[in-house]
Design a protein around this motif. Structure first.
Motif, mmCIF file in Angstrom:
data_model
loop_
_atom_site.group_PDB
_atom_site.id
_atom_site.type_symbol
_atom_site.label_atom_id
_atom_site.label_comp_id
_atom_site.label_asym_id
_atom_site.label_seq_id
_atom_site.Cartn_x
_atom_site.Cartn_y
_atom_site.Cartn_z
ATOM 1 N N THR A 22 0.861 -1.172 0.000
ATOM 2 C CA THR A 22 0.000 0.000 0.000
ATOM 3 C C THR A 22 0.898 1.223 0.000
ATOM 4 O OG1 THR A 22 -1.992 1.027 0.939
ATOM 5 C CG2 THR A 22 -0.303 0.283 2.508
ATOM 6 N N ASN A 23 0.310 2.371 -0.204
ATOM 7 C CA ASN A 23 1.121 3.579 -0.267
ATOM 8 C C ASN A 23 0.335 4.789 0.198
ATOM 9 O OD1 ASN A 23 -0.213 3.272 -3.097
ATOM 10 N ND2 ASN A 23 0.317 5.432 -2.930
ATOM 11 N N GLY A 24 1.067 5.859 0.466
ATOM 12 C CA GLY A 24 0.438 7.107 0.838
ATOM 13 C C GLY A 24 1.440 8.098 1.389
ATOM 14 N N CYS A 25 0.916 9.271 1.737
ATOM 15 C CA CYS A 25 1.742 10.348 2.292
ATOM 16 C C CYS A 25 1.911 10.195 3.801
ATOM 17 C CB CYS A 25 1.105 11.703 1.992
ATOM 18 S SG CYS A 25 0.941 12.064 0.237
ATOM 19 N N PHE A 26 0.843 9.826 4.492
ATOM 20 C CA PHE A 26 0.846 9.643 5.943
ATOM 21 C C PHE A 26 1.509 10.828 6.640
ATOM 22 C CE2 PHE A 26 0.629 5.514 3.932
ATOM 23 C CZ PHE A 26 -0.501 4.981 4.522
ATOM 24 N N ASP A 27 1.042 12.022 6.270
ATOM 25 C CA ASP A 27 1.651 13.270 6.725
ATOM 26 C C ASP A 27 1.473 13.470 8.223
ATOM 27 O OD1 ASP A 27 2.906 15.703 6.698
ATOM 28 O OD2 ASP A 27 1.436 16.700 5.434
ATOM 29 N N ILE A 28 0.270 13.315 8.711
ATOM 30 C CA ILE A 28 -0.009 13.346 10.153
ATOM 31 C C ILE A 28 -0.719 12.032 10.456
ATOM 32 C CG2 ILE A 28 -1.241 14.497 12.025
ATOM 33 C CD1 ILE A 28 -1.079 17.094 10.420
ATOM 34 N N LEU A 29 -0.019 11.123 11.085
ATOM 35 C CA LEU A 29 -0.567 9.787 11.335
ATOM 36 C C LEU A 29 -1.740 9.874 12.309
ATOM 37 C CD1 LEU A 29 0.071 6.864 10.479
ATOM 38 C CD2 LEU A 29 1.320 6.635 12.626
ATOM 39 N N HIS A 30 -2.845 9.214 11.958
ATOM 40 C CA HIS A 30 -4.034 9.212 12.811
ATOM 41 C C HIS A 30 -4.649 7.811 12.816
ATOM 42 C CE1 HIS A 30 -6.368 9.369 9.096
ATOM 43 N NE2 HIS A 30 -5.737 10.482 8.748
ATOM 44 N N ALA A 31 -5.685 7.634 13.620
ATOM 45 C CA ALA A 31 -6.308 6.322 13.808
ATOM 46 C C ALA A 31 -6.800 5.717 12.499
ATOM 47 C CB ALA A 31 -7.453 6.426 14.813
ATOM 48 N N GLY A 32 -7.287 6.539 11.587
ATOM 49 C CA GLY A 32 -7.745 6.018 10.301
ATOM 50 C C GLY A 32 -6.614 5.369 9.524
ATOM 51 N N PRO A 94 2.943 5.586 -7.236
ATOM 52 C CA PRO A 94 3.890 4.517 -6.910
ATOM 53 C C PRO A 94 4.057 3.490 -8.030
ATOM 54 C CG PRO A 94 1.785 3.993 -5.960
ATOM 55 C CD PRO A 94 1.632 5.350 -6.625
ATOM 56 N N PHE A 95 3.679 3.825 -9.252
ATOM 57 C CA PHE A 95 3.703 2.846 -10.340
ATOM 58 C C PHE A 95 5.073 2.162 -10.479
ATOM 59 C CE2 PHE A 95 4.166 1.353 -14.677
ATOM 60 C CZ PHE A 95 2.997 0.634 -14.854
ATOM 61 N N ASN A 96 6.153 2.948 -10.530
ATOM 62 C CA ASN A 96 7.490 2.364 -10.691
ATOM 63 C C ASN A 96 7.873 1.503 -9.496
ATOM 64 O OD1 ASN A 96 7.872 3.556 -13.213
ATOM 65 N ND2 ASN A 96 8.717 5.417 -12.309
ATOM 66 N N PRO A 103 4.019 -6.877 -5.804
ATOM 67 C CA PRO A 103 3.233 -7.449 -4.707
ATOM 68 C C PRO A 103 2.175 -8.422 -5.199
ATOM 69 C CG PRO A 103 2.457 -5.256 -5.206
ATOM 70 C CD PRO A 103 3.680 -5.479 -6.054
ATOM 71 N N ASP A 104 1.729 -9.265 -4.284
ATOM 72 C CA ASP A 104 0.642 -10.205 -4.556
ATOM 73 C C ASP A 104 -0.717 -9.560 -4.304
ATOM 74 O OD1 ASP A 104 2.362 -12.597 -5.009
ATOM 75 O OD2 ASP A 104 2.956 -12.133 -2.949
ATOM 76 N N VAL A 105 -0.724 -8.592 -3.389
ATOM 77 C CA VAL A 105 -1.953 -7.876 -3.043
ATOM 78 C C VAL A 105 -1.631 -6.382 -3.007
ATOM 79 C CG1 VAL A 105 -3.805 -7.584 -1.349
ATOM 80 C CG2 VAL A 105 -2.695 -9.821 -1.605
ATOM 81 N N LEU A 106 -2.486 -5.592 -3.643
ATOM 82 C CA LEU A 106 -2.359 -4.142 -3.653
ATOM 83 C C LEU A 106 -3.581 -3.574 -2.945
ATOM 84 C CD1 LEU A 106 -1.043 -1.490 -4.651
ATOM 85 C CD2 LEU A 106 -2.189 -1.870 -6.852
ATOM 86 N N ASP A 115 -10.762 0.337 -9.936
ATOM 87 C CA ASP A 115 -10.404 0.688 -11.316
ATOM 88 C C ASP A 115 -9.395 1.831 -11.394
ATOM 89 O OD1 ASP A 115 -12.105 -1.248 -12.240
ATOM 90 O OD2 ASP A 115 -13.730 0.136 -12.739
ATOM 91 N N ASN A 116 -9.342 2.678 -10.361
ATOM 92 C CA ASN A 116 -8.452 3.835 -10.375
ATOM 93 C C ASN A 116 -7.176 3.650 -9.550
ATOM 94 O OD1 ASN A 116 -10.062 5.425 -12.077
ATOM 95 N ND2 ASN A 116 -11.364 6.011 -10.366
ATOM 96 N N ILE A 117 -6.967 2.473 -9.016
ATOM 97 C CA ILE A 117 -5.782 2.235 -8.192
ATOM 98 C C ILE A 117 -4.568 2.033 -9.095
ATOM 99 C CG2 ILE A 117 -4.682 0.681 -6.525
ATOM 100 C CD1 ILE A 117 -7.466 0.218 -5.308
ATOM 101 N N VAL A 118 -3.581 2.899 -8.910
ATOM 102 C CA VAL A 118 -2.343 2.832 -9.696
ATOM 103 C C VAL A 118 -1.621 1.523 -9.391
ATOM 104 C CG1 VAL A 118 -0.064 3.873 -10.001
ATOM 105 C CG2 VAL A 118 -2.089 5.340 -9.800
ATOM 106 N N GLY A 119 -1.222 0.828 -10.433
ATOM 107 C CA GLY A 119 -0.519 -0.444 -10.284
ATOM 108 C C GLY A 119 -1.420 -1.654 -10.373
ATOM 109 N N ARG A 120 -2.714 -1.411 -10.490
ATOM 110 C CA ARG A 120 -3.680 -2.519 -10.567
ATOM 111 C C ARG A 120 -3.307 -3.484 -11.685
ATOM 112 N NH1 ARG A 120 -8.421 -3.391 -13.693
ATOM 113 N NH2 ARG A 120 -8.076 -1.368 -14.658
ATOM 114 N N ASP A 121 -2.944 -2.941 -12.850
ATOM 115 C CA ASP A 121 -2.606 -3.787 -13.997
ATOM 116 C C ASP A 121 -1.398 -4.679 -13.703
ATOM 117 O OD1 ASP A 121 -1.134 -1.394 -13.875
ATOM 118 O OD2 ASP A 121 -0.810 -1.314 -16.027
ATOM 119 N N ILE A 122 -0.410 -4.140 -13.011
ATOM 120 C CA ILE A 122 0.800 -4.906 -12.680
ATOM 121 C C ILE A 122 0.445 -6.104 -11.802
ATOM 122 C CG2 ILE A 122 3.005 -4.830 -11.421
ATOM 123 C CD1 ILE A 122 3.076 -1.796 -12.140
#
Length: 154
Positions: A22-32, A94-96, A103-106, A115-122
């Motif tokens: 998985t990926n993200g910015c995680f700028d201010i880490l919170h419970a979510g 994070p495509f590259n 990964p086996d799971v994205l 449908d809009n998740i980058v890397g889905r095709d890979i």
């Protein structure tokens, strides 16, 4: 923390294990964030987190972001039991990195349709799974920042 090339070299050590990304910015880490990361980790044997670099966050979120610098964000995230590897990436997506990790799971949060998740095709080309997991309601970095601004918290 490792870089993408380093992870590609050690990936063979995980033969037979299900790698989740998985990926993200995680700028201010919170419970979510922690809730989503924990549920992502449950999808396999190890969780690789692609972390947007400061350069990438500025490109996506604007010049005032990130609030927390990449090394600090990585340190906090690497301390979570559910995360096995943190890898920075400088691009807007994070495509590259996904191409190298294979990964086996994205996994992304429910604000992303599959449908809009980058890397889905890979991932799907290799027979893997792409998931959009529901978000814990009421949590967002933007909401935290707005609360701080609205309440003049310093």
């Amino acid at each position: 923390m490792v870089d993408a090339d380093e992870f590609a070299k050690i990936k063979s050590e995980f033969a037979g294990k299900k790698i989740v990304f998985t990926n993200g910015c995680f700028d201010i880490l919170h419970a979510g964030h922690v809730d989503l990361l924990s549920r992502a980790r449950e999808q396999g044997d190890l969780l690789v987190l692609g972390l947007n670099s400061d350069k990438s966050v500025r490109s996506i979120k604007g010049e005032k972001r990130p609030v927390t610098r990449q090394q600090q964000r990585a340190f906090v995230l690497a301390g979570l039991a559910c995360i096995d590897y943190v890898i920075f990436f400088d691009e807007d997506t994070p495509f590259n990195l996904i191409s190298k990790v294979q990964p086996d799971v994205l996994v992304k949060g429910g604000d992303w349709s599959v449908d809009n998740i980058v890397g889905r095709d890979i991932v799907e080309e290799r027979g893997g799974e792409v998931l959009s997991l529901p978000l814990l309601p009421g949590y967002s970095t933007t909401g935290v920042i707005k609360y701080i601004r609205d309440n003049d918290i310093e």
